[in-house]
Design a protein around this motif. Structure first.
Motif, mmCIF file in Angstrom:
data_model
loop_
_atom_site.group_PDB
_atom_site.id
_atom_site.type_symbol
_atom_site.label_atom_id
_atom_site.label_comp_id
_atom_site.label_asym_id
_atom_site.label_seq_id
_atom_site.Cartn_x
_atom_site.Cartn_y
_atom_site.Cartn_z
ATOM 1 N N HIS A 118 31.271 -9.770 -28.453
ATOM 2 C CA HIS A 118 31.263 -10.831 -29.194
ATOM 3 C C HIS A 118 29.808 -10.932 -29.951
ATOM 4 O O HIS A 118 29.392 -11.414 -31.114
ATOM 5 C CB HIS A 118 31.672 -12.062 -28.252
ATOM 6 C CG HIS A 118 31.620 -13.420 -29.118
ATOM 7 N ND1 HIS A 118 32.301 -13.693 -30.214
ATOM 8 C CD2 HIS A 118 30.529 -14.359 -29.036
ATOM 9 C CE1 HIS A 118 31.668 -14.909 -30.688
ATOM 10 N NE2 HIS A 118 30.768 -15.364 -30.037
ATOM 11 N N LYS A 138 41.150 -2.743 -26.598
ATOM 12 C CA LYS A 138 41.983 -3.701 -25.982
ATOM 13 C C LYS A 138 42.734 -3.306 -24.627
ATOM 14 O O LYS A 138 42.761 -4.123 -23.705
ATOM 15 C CB LYS A 138 42.894 -4.428 -27.069
ATOM 16 C CG LYS A 138 42.404 -5.480 -28.011
ATOM 17 C CD LYS A 138 42.873 -5.647 -29.380
ATOM 18 C CE LYS A 138 44.608 -5.991 -29.174
ATOM 19 N NZ LYS A 138 44.924 -6.225 -30.522
ATOM 20 N N ASP A 147 44.533 -10.753 -29.940
ATOM 21 C CA ASP A 147 43.467 -10.827 -30.576
ATOM 22 C C ASP A 147 42.792 -12.162 -30.966
ATOM 23 O O ASP A 147 42.326 -12.648 -31.888
ATOM 24 C CB ASP A 147 43.616 -10.274 -32.234
ATOM 25 C CG ASP A 147 43.958 -8.663 -32.190
ATOM 26 O OD1 ASP A 147 43.401 -8.210 -31.203
ATOM 27 O OD2 ASP A 147 44.747 -8.528 -33.023
ATOM 28 N N ARG A 148 42.970 -13.051 -29.967
ATOM 29 C CA ARG A 148 42.304 -14.306 -29.929
ATOM 30 C C ARG A 148 41.088 -14.299 -29.866
ATOM 31 O O ARG A 148 40.305 -13.437 -29.685
ATOM 32 C CB ARG A 148 43.108 -15.215 -28.621
ATOM 33 C CG ARG A 148 44.401 -15.733 -28.799
ATOM 34 C CD ARG A 148 44.637 -16.720 -29.646
ATOM 35 N NE ARG A 148 43.746 -17.859 -29.400
ATOM 36 C CZ ARG A 148 44.089 -18.711 -28.542
ATOM 37 N NH1 ARG A 148 45.346 -18.648 -27.787
ATOM 38 N NH2 ARG A 148 43.606 -19.813 -27.876
ATOM 39 N N TYR A 149 40.221 -15.415 -30.299
ATOM 40 C CA TYR A 149 38.967 -15.403 -30.616
ATOM 41 C C TYR A 149 37.992 -15.186 -29.428
ATOM 42 O O TYR A 149 38.240 -16.011 -28.099
ATOM 43 C CB TYR A 149 38.408 -16.692 -31.258
ATOM 44 C CG TYR A 149 37.057 -16.828 -31.552
ATOM 45 C CD1 TYR A 149 36.437 -18.146 -31.313
ATOM 46 C CD2 TYR A 149 36.279 -15.875 -32.325
ATOM 47 C CE1 TYR A 149 34.960 -18.146 -31.600
ATOM 48 C CE2 TYR A 149 35.042 -16.020 -32.674
ATOM 49 C CZ TYR A 149 34.307 -17.171 -32.109
ATOM 50 O OH TYR A 149 32.949 -17.299 -32.582
ATOM 51 N N ASN A 195 39.098 -22.315 -33.543
ATOM 52 C CA ASN A 195 39.171 -21.182 -33.819
ATOM 53 C C ASN A 195 40.314 -20.198 -34.048
ATOM 54 O O ASN A 195 40.138 -19.174 -34.050
ATOM 55 C CB ASN A 195 38.248 -20.600 -32.445
ATOM 56 C CG ASN A 195 36.981 -21.244 -32.313
ATOM 57 O OD1 ASN A 195 36.259 -21.793 -33.262
ATOM 58 N ND2 ASN A 195 36.689 -21.297 -31.101
ATOM 59 N N GLU A 196 41.492 -20.869 -34.161
ATOM 60 C CA GLU A 196 42.742 -19.735 -34.106
ATOM 61 C C GLU A 196 42.635 -19.028 -35.385
ATOM 62 O O GLU A 196 43.254 -18.172 -35.509
ATOM 63 C CB GLU A 196 44.018 -20.838 -34.004
ATOM 64 C CG GLU A 196 44.648 -21.310 -35.421
ATOM 65 C CD GLU A 196 43.995 -22.721 -35.629
ATOM 66 O OE1 GLU A 196 44.300 -23.200 -36.810
ATOM 67 O OE2 GLU A 196 43.084 -23.239 -34.873
ATOM 68 N N CYS A 224 30.958 -10.801 -33.711
ATOM 69 C CA CYS A 224 31.005 -12.139 -34.104
ATOM 70 C C CYS A 224 29.630 -12.923 -34.576
ATOM 71 O O CYS A 224 29.611 -13.354 -35.463
ATOM 72 C CB CYS A 224 31.969 -12.887 -33.371
ATOM 73 S SG CYS A 224 33.369 -11.993 -33.009
ATOM 74 N N MET A 275 46.060 -13.361 -24.532
ATOM 75 C CA MET A 275 45.000 -13.540 -25.670
ATOM 76 C C MET A 275 44.332 -12.422 -25.965
ATOM 77 O O MET A 275 44.176 -12.220 -27.425
ATOM 78 C CB MET A 275 43.978 -14.575 -24.791
ATOM 79 C CG MET A 275 44.468 -16.068 -24.664
ATOM 80 S SD MET A 275 43.040 -17.085 -23.855
ATOM 81 C CE MET A 275 42.379 -17.732 -25.122
ATOM 82 N N LYS A 331 40.067 -17.498 -36.347
ATOM 83 C CA LYS A 331 39.046 -16.158 -36.166
ATOM 84 C C LYS A 331 39.863 -15.417 -34.793
ATOM 85 O O LYS A 331 40.406 -15.927 -34.040
ATOM 86 C CB LYS A 331 37.728 -16.982 -35.338
ATOM 87 C CG LYS A 331 36.895 -17.404 -36.555
ATOM 88 C CD LYS A 331 35.681 -18.138 -36.278
ATOM 89 C CE LYS A 331 35.709 -19.137 -35.199
ATOM 90 N NZ LYS A 331 34.688 -19.584 -34.364
ATOM 91 N N THR A 332 39.672 -14.214 -35.139
ATOM 92 C CA THR A 332 40.294 -13.374 -34.235
ATOM 93 C C THR A 332 39.371 -12.292 -33.659
ATOM 94 O O THR A 332 38.442 -12.326 -34.191
ATOM 95 C CB THR A 332 41.449 -12.662 -34.985
ATOM 96 O OG1 THR A 332 40.810 -11.656 -35.958
ATOM 97 C CG2 THR A 332 42.378 -13.368 -35.641
ATOM 98 N N LEU A 333 39.840 -11.650 -33.017
ATOM 99 C CA LEU A 333 39.225 -10.443 -31.821
ATOM 100 C C LEU A 333 39.336 -9.110 -32.694
ATOM 101 O O LEU A 333 39.219 -8.156 -32.139
ATOM 102 C CB LEU A 333 39.849 -10.340 -30.723
ATOM 103 C CG LEU A 333 39.276 -9.697 -29.434
ATOM 104 C CD1 LEU A 333 38.049 -10.700 -28.904
ATOM 105 C CD2 LEU A 333 40.311 -9.738 -28.368
ATOM 106 N N ASN A 334 39.800 -9.117 -34.038
ATOM 107 C CA ASN A 334 40.395 -8.030 -34.502
ATOM 108 C C ASN A 334 39.111 -6.814 -34.882
ATOM 109 O O ASN A 334 39.455 -5.773 -35.484
ATOM 110 C CB ASN A 334 40.990 -8.216 -35.969
ATOM 111 C CG ASN A 334 39.886 -9.177 -36.754
ATOM 112 O OD1 ASN A 334 38.722 -8.735 -36.654
ATOM 113 N ND2 ASN A 334 40.209 -9.677 -37.950
#
Lengths: 101, 101, 101, 101
Positions: free
Chosen positions: A70, A18, B42-44, A5-6, A74, B38, A8-11
């Motif tokens: 999520h 955050k 912005d890690r998944y 998953n690297e 996602c 993390m 894919k981000t949390l953007n």
């Protein structure tokens, strides 16, 4: 959807969101340090255990917040783009981890 | 057995045992800091959630260790000295907290 | 204290207390039958899942009641008669099962 | 997606699948009856508690099976038809119930 998953981000998170999460994690970090002091200062076991269960509850709330976010972003996006199967299985795997931990 | 516990201590623990517990707590503290990074990077979400469930499992193991130790020492001593009722109720209150958190 | 327990009984319970526990278990049995009907009648999954979590909560309360009673009687008696080590370990094993199930 | 769910059904399940779930629930029903007998026959508390945790584990597996099926069908369909928000919130509400029960 790649297995690893690297990329894919949390953007989908605003920096304000955050900050809220990292501040909660910083408080939890402080609580864990506090528990270390209680052990070092021979505090009564039950008092230490009560603090540990408070950390567990705080961590669980952070997890539920991330899980909710999520799922709404996602997982929903993956389903819309035809990648739903894996995204849902991934979500359920995470859920199973939390019902065990 | 006084309700407020600051006179009761953990002194049945050897300093070696206390070091083991505080080292485990220090590792957990480091894991919580890792989760903060993390989030900041912005890690998944799923990767972050997996780390959170690892912290939950590690904290639970520390709690079970303390609980076992408490039951075999503080609770057993209290029962032998005629203070069993309150010690057992206290132990069960801690049980209940952990089945909820 | 023998490892196998069929000689040890629950006889510290009054018949009134036993009736209360068996009535709660009968209600839970009825709830499980109700869930079967919901599945057979194609009821909405979320409604079924809500009923299952109600059964889980009811069973957990029965367990906590029995655990409390066991700790105050069997464990306390075992400690007074010098058999505390095994009784406490047994209690903690049960507790670990419940934090996993 | 209507709030009240009696129009929504489980009809994505084959009768074979439904039989499997109802058979598992019938076994659990039998286990609960067995626990009643243990209480009536003054069986040792720890033995009863072990049976209760077996019922909890079996119920949880039924729930996870239904949850998986619900997520892959009802939730995925709702997202594809533009009703994702409520379906995901509903799923997360069920998650939360199970991490508490």
């Amino acid at each position: 959807m790649e297995k690893h998953n690297e990329h894919k981000t949390l953007n989908h998170k605003s920096s304000k969101e955050k900050d809220q999460i990292t501040n909660r994690l910083k408080r939890i970090e402080g609580q864990v340090r506090g528990i270390q002091n209680m052990v070092e200062n021979d505090r009564y076991c039950v008092d230490i255990l009560v603090q540990i269960s408070a950390v567990q509850a705080a961590m669980k709330n952070v997890a539920l917040h991330l899980l909710e976010d999520h799922a709404h972003h996602c997982v929903a996006d993956a389903i819309k783009s035809g990648d739903g199967e894996q995204a849902i299985s991934e979500l359920l795997d995470v859920f199973k981890k939390f019902t065990k931990s």
